[in-house]
Design a protein around this motif. Structure first.
Motif, PDB file in Angstrom:
ATOM      1  N   GLY A  37      68.345  13.720  66.868  1.00  0.00           N
ATOM      2  CA  GLY A  37      67.693  12.540  66.297  1.00  0.00           C
ATOM      3  C   GLY A  37      66.804  12.815  65.105  1.00  0.00           C
ATOM      4  O   GLY A  37      66.128  11.910  64.609  1.00  0.00           O
ATOM      5  N   THR A  38      66.785  14.054  64.656  1.00  0.00           N
ATOM      6  CA  THR A  38      65.930  14.412  63.521  1.00  0.00           C
ATOM      7  C   THR A  38      66.781  14.911  62.352  1.00  0.00           C
ATOM      8  O   THR A  38      67.811  15.552  62.562  1.00  0.00           O
ATOM      9  CB  THR A  38      64.921  15.514  63.941  1.00  0.00           C
ATOM     10  OG1 THR A  38      64.110  14.995  65.007  1.00  0.00           O
ATOM     11  CG2 THR A  38      64.017  15.928  62.791  1.00  0.00           C
ATOM     12  N   VAL A  39      66.337  14.595  61.142  1.00  0.00           N
ATOM     13  CA  VAL A  39      67.022  15.078  59.937  1.00  0.00           C
ATOM     14  C   VAL A  39      66.273  16.299  59.400  1.00  0.00           C
ATOM     15  O   VAL A  39      65.045  16.262  59.232  1.00  0.00           O
ATOM     16  CB  VAL A  39      67.091  13.974  58.854  1.00  0.00           C
ATOM     17  CG1 VAL A  39      67.663  14.529  57.547  1.00  0.00           C
ATOM     18  CG2 VAL A  39      67.924  12.798  59.349  1.00  0.00           C
ATOM     19  N   LYS A  63      66.041  26.078  58.898  1.00  0.00           N
ATOM     20  CA  LYS A  63      64.859  25.261  59.199  1.00  0.00           C
ATOM     21  C   LYS A  63      65.027  24.614  60.568  1.00  0.00           C
ATOM     22  O   LYS A  63      64.123  24.630  61.406  1.00  0.00           O
ATOM     23  CB  LYS A  63      64.674  24.172  58.126  1.00  0.00           C
ATOM     24  CG  LYS A  63      64.035  24.680  56.837  1.00  0.00           C
ATOM     25  CD  LYS A  63      64.031  23.607  55.756  1.00  0.00           C
ATOM     26  CE  LYS A  63      63.118  22.434  56.062  1.00  0.00           C
ATOM     27  NZ  LYS A  63      63.132  21.427  54.953  1.00  0.00           N
ATOM     28  N   ALA A  64      66.196  24.022  60.806  1.00  0.00           N
ATOM     29  CA  ALA A  64      66.447  23.335  62.085  1.00  0.00           C
ATOM     30  C   ALA A  64      66.439  24.330  63.246  1.00  0.00           C
ATOM     31  O   ALA A  64      65.790  24.091  64.274  1.00  0.00           O
ATOM     32  CB  ALA A  64      67.780  22.594  62.016  1.00  0.00           C
ATOM     33  N   GLY A  68      64.127  24.987  66.952  1.00  0.00           N
ATOM     34  CA  GLY A  68      64.736  24.918  68.285  1.00  0.00           C
ATOM     35  C   GLY A  68      66.098  24.257  68.350  1.00  0.00           C
ATOM     36  O   GLY A  68      66.714  24.188  69.408  1.00  0.00           O
ATOM     37  N   ILE A  69      66.591  23.756  67.222  1.00  0.00           N
ATOM     38  CA  ILE A  69      67.897  23.081  67.199  1.00  0.00           C
ATOM     39  C   ILE A  69      69.019  24.090  67.433  1.00  0.00           C
ATOM     40  O   ILE A  69      69.018  25.182  66.869  1.00  0.00           O
ATOM     41  CB  ILE A  69      68.093  22.359  65.843  1.00  0.00           C
ATOM     42  CG1 ILE A  69      67.122  21.192  65.706  1.00  0.00           C
ATOM     43  CG2 ILE A  69      69.545  21.908  65.654  1.00  0.00           C
ATOM     44  CD1 ILE A  69      67.191  20.145  66.804  1.00  0.00           C
ATOM     45  N   ARG A  70      69.973  23.696  68.264  1.00  0.00           N
ATOM     46  CA  ARG A  70      71.107  24.590  68.551  1.00  0.00           C
ATOM     47  C   ARG A  70      72.460  23.918  68.335  1.00  0.00           C
ATOM     48  O   ARG A  70      73.496  24.560  68.433  1.00  0.00           O
ATOM     49  CB  ARG A  70      71.016  25.100  70.004  1.00  0.00           C
ATOM     50  CG  ARG A  70      69.815  26.005  70.236  1.00  0.00           C
ATOM     51  CD  ARG A  70      69.930  27.298  69.450  1.00  0.00           C
ATOM     52  NE  ARG A  70      68.785  28.180  69.644  1.00  0.00           N
ATOM     53  CZ  ARG A  70      67.737  28.272  68.824  1.00  0.00           C
ATOM     54  NH1 ARG A  70      67.685  27.529  67.724  1.00  0.00           N
ATOM     55  NH2 ARG A  70      66.756  29.104  69.089  1.00  0.00           N
ATOM     56  N   ARG A  71      72.456  22.596  68.079  1.00  0.00           N
ATOM     57  CA  ARG A  71      73.726  21.921  67.809  1.00  0.00           C
ATOM     58  C   ARG A  71      73.560  20.883  66.707  1.00  0.00           C
ATOM     59  O   ARG A  71      72.652  20.052  66.759  1.00  0.00           O
ATOM     60  CB  ARG A  71      74.284  21.230  69.053  1.00  0.00           C
ATOM     61  CG  ARG A  71      75.622  20.602  68.740  1.00  0.00           C
ATOM     62  CD  ARG A  71      76.208  19.685  69.774  1.00  0.00           C
ATOM     63  NE  ARG A  71      77.362  19.007  69.162  1.00  0.00           N
ATOM     64  CZ  ARG A  71      77.329  17.763  68.700  1.00  0.00           C
ATOM     65  NH1 ARG A  71      76.243  17.023  68.822  1.00  0.00           N
ATOM     66  NH2 ARG A  71      78.396  17.247  68.116  1.00  0.00           N
ATOM     67  N   ILE A  72      74.433  20.977  65.703  1.00  0.00           N
ATOM     68  CA  ILE A  72      74.418  20.037  64.588  1.00  0.00           C
ATOM     69  C   ILE A  72      75.379  18.894  64.889  1.00  0.00           C
ATOM     70  O   ILE A  72      76.548  19.114  65.191  1.00  0.00           O
ATOM     71  CB  ILE A  72      74.844  20.745  63.281  1.00  0.00           C
ATOM     72  CG1 ILE A  72      73.846  21.857  62.914  1.00  0.00           C
ATOM     73  CG2 ILE A  72      74.973  19.742  62.143  1.00  0.00           C
ATOM     74  CD1 ILE A  72      74.326  22.758  61.778  1.00  0.00           C
TER      75      ILE A  72
END
Ligand SMILES: O=c1ccn([C@H]2C[C@H](O)[C@@H](CO)O2)c(=O)[nH]1
Ligand SMILES: [Zn+2]
Length: 136
Positions: A37-39, A63-64, A68-72
């Motif tokens: 939900g974040t860009v 950056k993502a 903590g982001i692990r899936r785009i």
């Protein structure tokens, strides 16, 4: 089917592109991805030691990932190219690390020429963690 955030991601990529640090190539690139939900957006960042340059795609992804982001879910890349911009091989492999078969990849340019790609076409046979497992 196009992603509902397609236009917003392209807009965010265009915006990020304006921060490109490109004193050597003068070629500005922007990228923006949607995850949880974040860009997250990024630009290319060059270096006097040319090989240390970081592409826009990898800036946005790192950056993502560092948040903590692990899936785009979807990613857009933009540059001032004749047709849609074509990400380099390194970025294709880095996108693959955090993409799955549903991830939408928008390659576009300032004229609005846009293509929707998926990972299987962007880098066929990309190296995966499971390739390190002899049982596969
Ligand atoms: O998809 C691409 C292709 C190139 N570049 C950058 C690297 C360098 O700064 C400049 C010229 O290669 O463009 C990107 O950021 N993304
Ligand atoms: Zn690249």
């Amino acid at each position: 089917m196009s992603h509902p955030m397609k236009d917003s991601l392209i807009e965010a990529a265009i915006q990020a592109r304006s921060s490109a640090y490109v004193p050597y190539s003068h070629f500005q690139v922007g990228a923006a991805l949607l995850a949880d939900g974040t860009v997250y957006s990024g630009c290319n960042i060059e270096n006097a030691s040319f090989g240390l340059t970081n592409c826009a795609e990898r800036t946005a992804i790192f950056k993502a990932a560092s948040e903590g982001i692990r899936r785009i879910e979807a990613i857009a890349v933009v540059a001032d190219t004749k047709g849609p911009v074509s990400p380099c091989g390194a970025c294709r492999q880095v996108i693959a690390e955090f993409a799955d078969e549903h991830t939408l990849i928008y390659l576009t340019n300032l004229s609005g020429d846009t293509e929707e790609w998926t990972m299987d076409r962007l880098l066929p046979g990309y190296f995966q963690a499971k390739d390190m497992d002899k049982s596969n």
